[in-house]
Design an enzyme around this catalytic site. Structure first.
Site, short mmCIF file in Angstrom:
data_model
loop_
_atom_site.label_atom_id
_atom_site.label_comp_id
_atom_site.label_asym_id
_atom_site.label_seq_id
_atom_site.Cartn_x
_atom_site.Cartn_y
_atom_site.Cartn_z
N HIS A 198 0.41 -1.07 0.04
CA HIS A 198 0.53 -0.29 -0.19
C HIS A 198 1.21 0.89 -0.03
O HIS A 198 1.81 0.80 1.48
CB HIS A 198 -1.25 0.02 1.27
CG HIS A 198 0.08 -0.09 2.59
ND1 HIS A 198 -0.51 0.67 3.04
CD2 HIS A 198 -0.13 -0.60 3.23
CE1 HIS A 198 0.52 0.98 4.21
NE2 HIS A 198 0.09 -0.54 4.38
N ASP A 248 5.11 2.45 6.50
CA ASP A 248 4.36 1.43 6.32
C ASP A 248 3.82 2.34 5.77
O ASP A 248 3.02 3.06 5.99
CB ASP A 248 4.03 1.42 8.08
CG ASP A 248 2.70 0.28 7.79
OD1 ASP A 248 2.26 -0.26 6.52
OD2 ASP A 248 1.62 0.15 8.71
N GLU A 262 -5.30 1.26 1.93
CA GLU A 262 -5.36 0.32 2.88
C GLU A 262 -5.10 0.52 4.59
O GLU A 262 -5.39 0.12 5.17
CB GLU A 262 -3.45 -0.14 2.91
CG GLU A 262 -3.88 -1.79 3.34
CD GLU A 262 -3.17 -1.40 4.76
OE1 GLU A 262 -2.83 -2.88 5.70
OE2 GLU A 262 -3.15 -0.94 5.84
N GLU A 263 -4.75 1.78 4.90
CA GLU A 263 -5.39 2.36 6.18
C GLU A 263 -6.11 2.83 6.53
O GLU A 263 -6.63 3.65 7.48
CB GLU A 263 -4.25 3.30 6.56
CG GLU A 263 -2.25 2.92 6.12
CD GLU A 263 -2.04 2.45 7.53
OE1 GLU A 263 -2.86 1.59 8.74
OE2 GLU A 263 -0.79 1.86 7.65
N ASP A 273 3.95 -6.40 3.30
CA ASP A 273 4.31 -5.20 4.12
C ASP A 273 5.19 -5.45 5.32
O ASP A 273 6.33 -5.73 5.27
CB ASP A 273 2.25 -5.20 4.17
CG ASP A 273 1.36 -3.79 5.49
OD1 ASP A 273 2.38 -3.05 5.63
OD2 ASP A 273 0.95 -3.58 5.10
N HIS A 300 3.70 3.00 12.90
CA HIS A 300 2.62 3.84 13.50
C HIS A 300 3.57 5.09 14.64
O HIS A 300 2.19 5.39 15.28
CB HIS A 300 1.07 3.33 13.97
CG HIS A 300 1.08 2.34 12.71
ND1 HIS A 300 -0.81 2.67 13.12
CD2 HIS A 300 0.91 2.34 11.60
CE1 HIS A 300 -1.40 2.21 11.60
NE2 HIS A 300 -0.13 2.11 10.62
ZN LIG Z 1 0.67 -1.29 6.45
#
Ligand SMILES: [Zn+2]
Length: 359
Positions: A72, A182, A214-215, A239, A323
Protein backbone atom coordinates in the site's frame (compact mmCIF):
# COMPACT_ATOMS: atom_id res chain seq x y z
CA UNK A 1 21.99 -3.69 -4.16
CA UNK A 2 22.00 -0.83 -6.69
CA UNK A 3 19.01 -0.66 -9.00
CA UNK A 4 19.30 -0.34 -12.76
CA UNK A 5 17.74 3.07 -12.35
CA UNK A 6 20.70 4.16 -10.29
CA UNK A 7 19.41 4.17 -6.72
CA UNK A 8 20.23 1.85 -3.84
CA UNK A 9 17.32 0.49 -1.80
CA UNK A 10 18.24 2.93 1.00
CA UNK A 11 18.00 5.81 -1.48
CA UNK A 12 14.64 4.58 -2.77
CA UNK A 13 13.41 4.27 0.83
CA UNK A 14 14.50 7.83 1.60
CA UNK A 15 12.81 9.16 -1.51
CA UNK A 16 9.55 7.22 -1.45
CA UNK A 17 8.92 7.71 2.29
CA UNK A 18 9.26 11.47 1.74
CA UNK A 19 6.22 11.62 -0.56
CA UNK A 20 2.88 12.54 1.05
CA UNK A 21 -0.34 10.51 0.67
CA UNK A 22 -2.84 9.83 3.43
CA UNK A 23 -5.65 7.40 2.51
CA UNK A 24 -7.77 9.01 -0.20
CA UNK A 25 -5.14 11.62 -1.12
CA UNK A 26 -2.45 9.54 -2.79
CA UNK A 27 -2.15 11.55 -6.04
CA UNK A 28 1.38 12.88 -5.43
CA UNK A 29 2.91 9.53 -4.54
CA UNK A 30 0.99 7.84 -7.39
CA UNK A 31 2.50 10.28 -9.89
CA UNK A 32 6.02 9.50 -8.74
CA UNK A 33 5.40 5.76 -8.67
CA UNK A 34 4.08 5.80 -12.25
CA UNK A 35 7.50 7.19 -13.18
CA UNK A 36 9.53 4.86 -10.95
CA UNK A 37 7.65 1.70 -11.95
CA UNK A 38 7.56 2.92 -15.56
CA UNK A 39 11.36 2.78 -15.66
CA UNK A 40 11.38 -0.99 -15.01
CA UNK A 41 7.97 -2.44 -15.95
CA UNK A 42 6.58 -3.24 -19.42
CA UNK A 43 3.50 -1.14 -18.75
CA UNK A 44 2.11 1.08 -15.99
CA UNK A 45 -1.41 2.36 -15.46
CA UNK A 46 -3.74 3.63 -12.79
CA UNK A 47 -7.17 2.23 -11.99
CA UNK A 48 -10.30 4.17 -11.09
CA UNK A 49 -9.50 4.00 -7.38
CA UNK A 50 -6.05 5.49 -8.00
CA UNK A 51 -3.95 2.34 -7.41
CA UNK A 52 -0.87 2.10 -9.64
CA UNK A 53 -0.31 -1.13 -11.63
CA UNK A 54 3.06 -2.15 -13.03
CA UNK A 55 3.03 -5.11 -15.43
CA UNK A 56 5.79 -7.58 -16.22
CA UNK A 57 4.79 -9.79 -19.11
CA UNK A 58 5.70 -13.43 -18.61
CA UNK A 59 7.39 -15.47 -21.33
CA UNK A 60 4.96 -18.40 -21.06
CA UNK A 61 2.38 -19.20 -23.74
CA UNK A 62 -0.86 -17.18 -23.48
CA UNK A 63 -3.25 -17.31 -21.76
CA UNK A 64 -0.74 -16.92 -18.89
CA UNK A 65 -1.63 -17.16 -15.20
CA UNK A 66 -1.33 -13.92 -13.31
CA UNK A 67 0.28 -13.05 -9.97
CA UNK A 68 -0.79 -9.95 -8.08
CA UNK A 69 1.69 -8.27 -5.74
CA UNK A 70 0.33 -5.60 -3.43
CA UNK A 71 1.96 -3.00 -1.18
CA UNK A 72 0.00 0.00 0.00
CA UNK A 73 1.20 3.45 -0.97
CA UNK A 74 -1.00 5.38 1.46
CA UNK A 75 0.52 6.28 4.80
CA UNK A 76 -0.99 7.42 8.05
CA UNK A 77 -1.41 11.14 8.68
CA UNK A 78 -3.96 13.77 9.61
CA UNK A 79 -6.70 16.00 8.21
CA UNK A 80 -7.53 19.49 9.43
CA UNK A 81 -10.72 19.22 11.54
CA UNK A 82 -11.12 22.84 12.67
CA UNK A 83 -9.38 26.20 12.70
CA UNK A 84 -9.67 27.64 16.20
CA UNK A 85 -9.47 31.27 17.33
CA UNK A 86 -5.87 32.44 17.08
CA UNK A 87 -5.31 30.28 13.98
CA UNK A 88 -4.57 27.06 15.83
CA UNK A 89 -5.45 23.92 13.86
CA UNK A 90 -7.13 20.87 15.33
CA UNK A 91 -6.64 17.68 13.36
CA UNK A 92 -8.19 14.26 13.09
CA UNK A 93 -6.04 11.26 12.35
CA UNK A 94 -6.25 9.05 9.30
CA UNK A 95 -4.88 5.60 9.98
CA UNK A 96 -3.98 5.59 13.66
CA UNK A 97 -0.91 7.45 14.92
CA UNK A 98 0.35 6.80 18.42
CA UNK A 99 -0.62 10.19 19.93
CA UNK A 100 1.92 9.86 22.76
CA UNK A 101 4.70 10.33 20.21
CA UNK A 102 3.38 13.52 18.63
CA UNK A 103 4.03 16.53 20.95
CA UNK A 104 6.93 18.60 19.61
CA UNK A 105 6.81 17.03 16.12
CA UNK A 106 7.14 19.18 13.03
CA UNK A 107 4.44 18.74 10.38
CA UNK A 108 3.66 19.94 6.88
CA UNK A 109 0.17 21.31 6.28
CA UNK A 110 -0.52 20.58 2.60
CA UNK A 111 -2.15 23.93 1.98
CA UNK A 112 -1.43 26.07 -1.01
CA UNK A 113 1.37 26.96 -0.52
CA UNK A 114 2.31 24.33 2.11
CA UNK A 115 2.87 25.54 5.68
CA UNK A 116 5.20 24.19 8.33
CA UNK A 117 3.63 23.77 11.77
CA UNK A 118 4.38 22.11 15.11
CA UNK A 119 2.30 19.79 17.27
CA UNK A 120 1.95 21.71 20.52
CA UNK A 121 0.30 21.47 23.91
CA UNK A 122 0.38 23.44 27.17
CA UNK A 123 3.64 23.07 29.13
CA UNK A 124 3.67 21.25 32.50
CA UNK A 125 3.53 24.57 34.40
CA UNK A 126 0.15 25.43 32.85
CA UNK A 127 -1.51 22.04 33.06
CA UNK A 128 -4.31 21.20 35.48
CA UNK A 129 -3.56 18.98 38.44
CA UNK A 130 -3.32 15.34 37.38
CA UNK A 131 -3.34 16.19 33.68
CA UNK A 132 0.20 14.93 33.14
CA UNK A 133 -0.69 11.56 34.70
CA UNK A 134 -2.85 10.37 31.82
CA UNK A 135 -1.58 9.50 28.34
CA UNK A 136 -1.77 12.36 25.88
CA UNK A 137 -4.61 12.19 23.35
CA UNK A 138 -4.85 13.81 19.94
CA UNK A 139 -7.56 16.11 21.38
CA UNK A 140 -4.96 17.54 23.77
CA UNK A 141 -2.80 18.65 20.85
CA UNK A 142 -3.08 21.42 18.28
CA UNK A 143 -0.98 22.71 15.41
CA UNK A 144 0.67 26.10 15.59
CA UNK A 145 1.66 27.51 12.20
CA UNK A 146 2.61 30.89 13.63
CA UNK A 147 0.24 32.53 11.13
CA UNK A 148 -2.90 34.62 11.89
CA UNK A 149 -6.34 33.01 11.96
CA UNK A 150 -7.62 34.62 8.75
CA UNK A 151 -4.63 33.46 6.73
CA UNK A 152 -4.75 29.92 8.17
CA UNK A 153 -8.48 29.64 7.45
CA UNK A 154 -7.95 30.72 3.85
CA UNK A 155 -4.95 28.49 3.16
CA UNK A 156 -5.83 25.37 5.16
CA UNK A 157 -9.57 24.72 5.10
CA UNK A 158 -11.14 21.73 6.88
CA UNK A 159 -9.99 18.52 5.17
CA UNK A 160 -6.48 19.73 4.30
CA UNK A 161 -3.91 16.92 4.56
CA UNK A 162 -1.22 17.12 7.26
CA UNK A 163 1.83 14.85 7.40
CA UNK A 164 4.87 14.57 9.65
CA UNK A 165 7.76 16.62 8.32
CA UNK A 166 10.76 14.56 9.14
CA UNK A 167 13.75 13.57 7.05
CA UNK A 168 14.78 9.94 7.29
CA UNK A 169 17.22 9.39 10.13
CA UNK A 170 20.22 7.23 9.37
CA UNK A 171 21.01 4.94 12.29
CA UNK A 172 24.03 2.71 12.70
CA UNK A 173 24.06 -0.52 10.74
CA UNK A 174 22.53 1.24 7.69
CA UNK A 175 19.16 1.29 9.44
CA UNK A 176 16.72 4.00 8.46
CA UNK A 177 13.99 5.58 10.60
CA UNK A 178 11.24 7.56 8.88
CA UNK A 179 7.49 8.04 8.95
CA UNK A 180 5.79 6.01 6.23
CA UNK A 181 8.06 2.94 6.09
CA UNK A 182 4.61 1.32 6.54
CA UNK A 183 4.27 0.56 3.70
CA UNK A 184 6.51 2.50 1.37
CA UNK A 185 9.18 -0.08 2.25
CA UNK A 186 6.82 -2.63 0.66
CA UNK A 187 6.55 -0.44 -2.43
CA UNK A 188 10.36 -0.44 -2.69
CA UNK A 189 10.37 -4.25 -2.39
CA UNK A 190 8.00 -4.44 -5.38
CA UNK A 191 10.12 -2.00 -7.38
CA UNK A 192 13.28 -4.05 -6.79
CA UNK A 193 11.43 -7.31 -7.53
CA UNK A 194 10.17 -5.86 -10.83
CA UNK A 195 13.73 -4.98 -11.80
CA UNK A 196 14.85 -8.55 -11.16
CA UNK A 197 11.86 -10.00 -13.04
CA UNK A 198 12.39 -7.72 -16.03
CA UNK A 199 15.83 -9.28 -16.55
CA UNK A 200 14.84 -12.87 -15.71
CA UNK A 201 11.31 -13.30 -17.05
CA UNK A 202 8.85 -15.53 -15.19
CA UNK A 203 6.42 -17.67 -17.19
CA UNK A 204 3.53 -15.93 -15.39
CA UNK A 205 2.41 -12.34 -15.85
CA UNK A 206 3.15 -10.31 -12.74
CA UNK A 207 1.23 -7.19 -11.77
CA UNK A 208 2.69 -5.18 -8.90
CA UNK A 209 0.06 -2.88 -7.45
CA UNK A 210 0.79 0.08 -5.22
CA UNK A 211 -2.60 0.13 -3.55
CA UNK A 212 -4.58 3.07 -2.18
CA UNK A 213 -6.45 3.18 1.11
CA UNK A 214 -5.07 0.26 3.13
CA UNK A 215 -4.90 2.36 6.28
CA UNK A 216 -8.51 3.42 5.78
CA UNK A 217 -10.01 0.97 8.23
CA UNK A 218 -11.80 -2.35 8.14
CA UNK A 219 -11.49 -2.87 4.37
CA UNK A 220 -8.38 -2.51 2.22
CA UNK A 221 -10.17 -0.64 -0.56
CA UNK A 222 -7.37 -0.50 -3.13
CA UNK A 223 -6.42 -4.16 -2.78
CA UNK A 224 -10.02 -5.34 -2.93
CA UNK A 225 -10.77 -3.41 -6.11
CA UNK A 226 -7.45 -4.33 -7.79
CA UNK A 227 -8.01 -8.02 -7.07
CA UNK A 228 -11.56 -7.88 -8.45
CA UNK A 229 -10.25 -6.04 -11.48
CA UNK A 230 -7.31 -8.36 -12.20
CA UNK A 231 -8.74 -11.78 -11.14
CA UNK A 232 -5.28 -13.07 -10.18
CA UNK A 233 -4.37 -16.75 -9.74
CA UNK A 234 -2.12 -15.84 -6.83
CA UNK A 235 -1.77 -12.83 -4.51
CA UNK A 236 1.16 -11.76 -2.33
CA UNK A 237 0.99 -8.74 -0.05
CA UNK A 238 4.21 -7.10 1.09
CA UNK A 239 3.88 -5.12 4.30
CA UNK A 240 5.79 -4.38 7.48
CA UNK A 241 5.98 -6.77 10.45
CA UNK A 242 6.72 -5.70 14.02
CA UNK A 243 10.50 -5.61 14.51
CA UNK A 244 12.13 -6.54 17.80
CA UNK A 245 12.21 -3.83 20.48
CA UNK A 246 12.55 -3.57 24.25
CA UNK A 247 9.40 -4.41 26.16
CA UNK A 248 7.70 -6.36 23.35
CA UNK A 249 6.66 -9.93 24.10
CA UNK A 250 8.88 -12.57 22.58
CA UNK A 251 7.11 -14.17 19.64
CA UNK A 252 5.25 -10.96 18.77
CA UNK A 253 8.20 -9.50 16.85
CA UNK A 254 10.88 -10.48 14.33
CA UNK A 255 14.46 -9.20 14.60
CA UNK A 256 15.62 -6.48 12.22
CA UNK A 257 18.12 -7.93 9.78
CA UNK A 258 16.62 -11.43 10.03
CA UNK A 259 15.20 -11.36 6.50
CA UNK A 260 11.58 -11.74 5.42
CA UNK A 261 8.86 -12.62 7.93
CA UNK A 262 6.52 -15.14 6.31
CA UNK A 263 3.04 -15.11 7.82
CA UNK A 264 1.21 -18.29 8.73
CA UNK A 265 -2.51 -18.46 9.54
CA UNK A 266 -5.96 -18.54 8.01
CA UNK A 267 -5.20 -15.63 5.74
CA UNK A 268 -2.31 -17.54 4.16
CA UNK A 269 -2.43 -20.37 1.64
CA UNK A 270 -0.14 -23.15 2.98
CA UNK A 271 1.12 -24.15 -0.46
CA UNK A 272 2.22 -20.59 -1.27
CA UNK A 273 3.92 -20.33 2.13
CA UNK A 274 5.79 -23.59 1.52
CA UNK A 275 6.91 -22.33 -1.89
CA UNK A 276 8.24 -19.11 -0.37
CA UNK A 277 10.14 -21.08 2.27
CA UNK A 278 11.61 -23.30 -0.46
CA UNK A 279 12.76 -20.21 -2.35
CA UNK A 280 14.37 -18.75 0.79
CA UNK A 281 16.25 -22.02 1.32
CA UNK A 282 17.33 -22.12 -2.34
CA UNK A 283 18.72 -18.59 -1.91
CA UNK A 284 20.34 -19.49 1.46
CA UNK A 285 18.36 -16.59 2.84
CA UNK A 286 17.36 -16.27 6.51
CA UNK A 287 13.62 -15.93 7.17
CA UNK A 288 11.18 -16.12 10.05
CA UNK A 289 7.70 -17.58 10.25
CA UNK A 290 5.26 -15.20 11.88
CA UNK A 291 1.98 -16.52 13.31
CA UNK A 292 -1.09 -14.50 12.29
CA UNK A 293 -3.88 -16.29 14.13
CA UNK A 294 -6.45 -13.70 13.07
CA UNK A 295 -6.35 -11.55 9.92
CA UNK A 296 -2.92 -10.41 8.77
CA UNK A 297 -4.06 -6.76 8.84
CA UNK A 298 -2.75 -6.36 5.30
CA UNK A 299 -3.98 -6.13 1.72
CA UNK A 300 -3.85 -9.95 1.65
CA UNK A 301 -7.12 -10.13 3.60
CA UNK A 302 -9.06 -8.50 0.81
CA UNK A 303 -7.19 -10.14 -2.05
CA UNK A 304 -7.91 -13.57 -0.53
CA UNK A 305 -11.69 -13.12 -0.55
CA UNK A 306 -12.06 -11.34 -3.88
CA UNK A 307 -14.28 -13.04 -6.50
CA UNK A 308 -14.22 -16.80 -5.83
CA UNK A 309 -11.08 -16.65 -3.66
CA UNK A 310 -7.36 -16.20 -4.34
CA UNK A 311 -4.46 -18.14 -2.75
CA UNK A 312 -2.52 -15.49 -0.84
CA UNK A 313 0.60 -15.00 1.26
CA UNK A 314 2.20 -12.13 3.15
CA UNK A 315 5.88 -11.22 3.09
CA UNK A 316 6.73 -8.99 6.06
CA UNK A 317 9.61 -6.54 6.33
CA UNK A 318 10.81 -6.30 9.94
CA UNK A 319 10.00 -2.74 11.10
CA UNK A 320 10.30 -1.21 14.55
CA UNK A 321 7.94 1.38 16.06
CA UNK A 322 5.04 1.00 13.62
CA UNK A 323 2.62 3.95 13.41
CA UNK A 324 5.10 6.43 14.87
CA UNK A 325 7.40 8.94 13.16
CA UNK A 326 10.44 6.67 13.46
CA UNK A 327 9.41 3.47 11.70
CA UNK A 328 12.76 1.72 11.40
CA UNK A 329 13.86 -0.83 8.80
CA UNK A 330 17.07 -2.32 7.54
CA UNK A 331 17.51 -1.91 3.76
CA UNK A 332 19.15 -5.35 3.63
CA UNK A 333 15.78 -6.88 4.61
CA UNK A 334 14.11 -4.94 1.79
CA UNK A 335 16.60 -6.39 -0.71
CA UNK A 336 16.07 -9.88 0.65
CA UNK A 337 12.28 -9.62 0.34
CA UNK A 338 12.67 -8.49 -3.29
CA UNK A 339 15.02 -11.37 -4.14
CA UNK A 340 12.69 -13.85 -2.45
CA UNK A 341 9.68 -12.59 -4.39
CA UNK A 342 11.51 -12.61 -7.72
CA UNK A 343 12.88 -16.11 -7.13
CA UNK A 344 9.51 -17.53 -6.08
CA UNK A 345 7.68 -15.99 -9.03
CA UNK A 346 10.25 -17.07 -11.60
CA UNK A 347 10.07 -20.66 -10.35
CA UNK A 348 6.29 -20.93 -10.92
CA UNK A 349 5.49 -23.23 -13.82
CA UNK A 350 2.76 -22.17 -16.28
CA UNK A 351 0.53 -25.06 -15.11
CA UNK A 352 0.97 -24.46 -11.37
CA UNK A 353 -2.16 -23.66 -9.36
CA UNK A 354 -2.01 -23.58 -5.55
CA UNK A 355 -5.57 -24.79 -5.12
CA UNK A 356 -4.97 -27.87 -7.26
CA UNK A 357 -1.72 -28.67 -5.43
CA UNK A 358 -3.74 -28.99 -2.20
CA UNK A 359 -6.10 -31.62 -3.62
ZN1 LIG B 1 0.90 -1.38 6.32
Amino acid sequence: MVSNVGRTSAEWLRYITSLPGVPGQEEAVARELLKAFGSVADRVEQDRMGSVYAWIQGDGKPPRPRALLAAHMDKIGFLVRAVEPGGYLRVTEVGGFDSRTLPGKEVLVHSSPPMVAVFATRPPHLQKKGEADRPIQLEDLYLDTGRPEREVKRKAPVGTMVTLRQSPIELLGDRLAAPGMDDRAGVVVMLRALELLASKRPSWDVVAVATVEEEFGAVCLGARTAAENLSPDLGIAIDVSHGDMPGAREGDTVPLGSGPALSIGGNIHPVVLEGLKRSAKALSMPYRVEPCPTGSGTDAMDIQISSSGVPTAVIGIPCRYMHTGVETVEPRDVDRCAHLLAHYLSELSPEWRAVEVLK
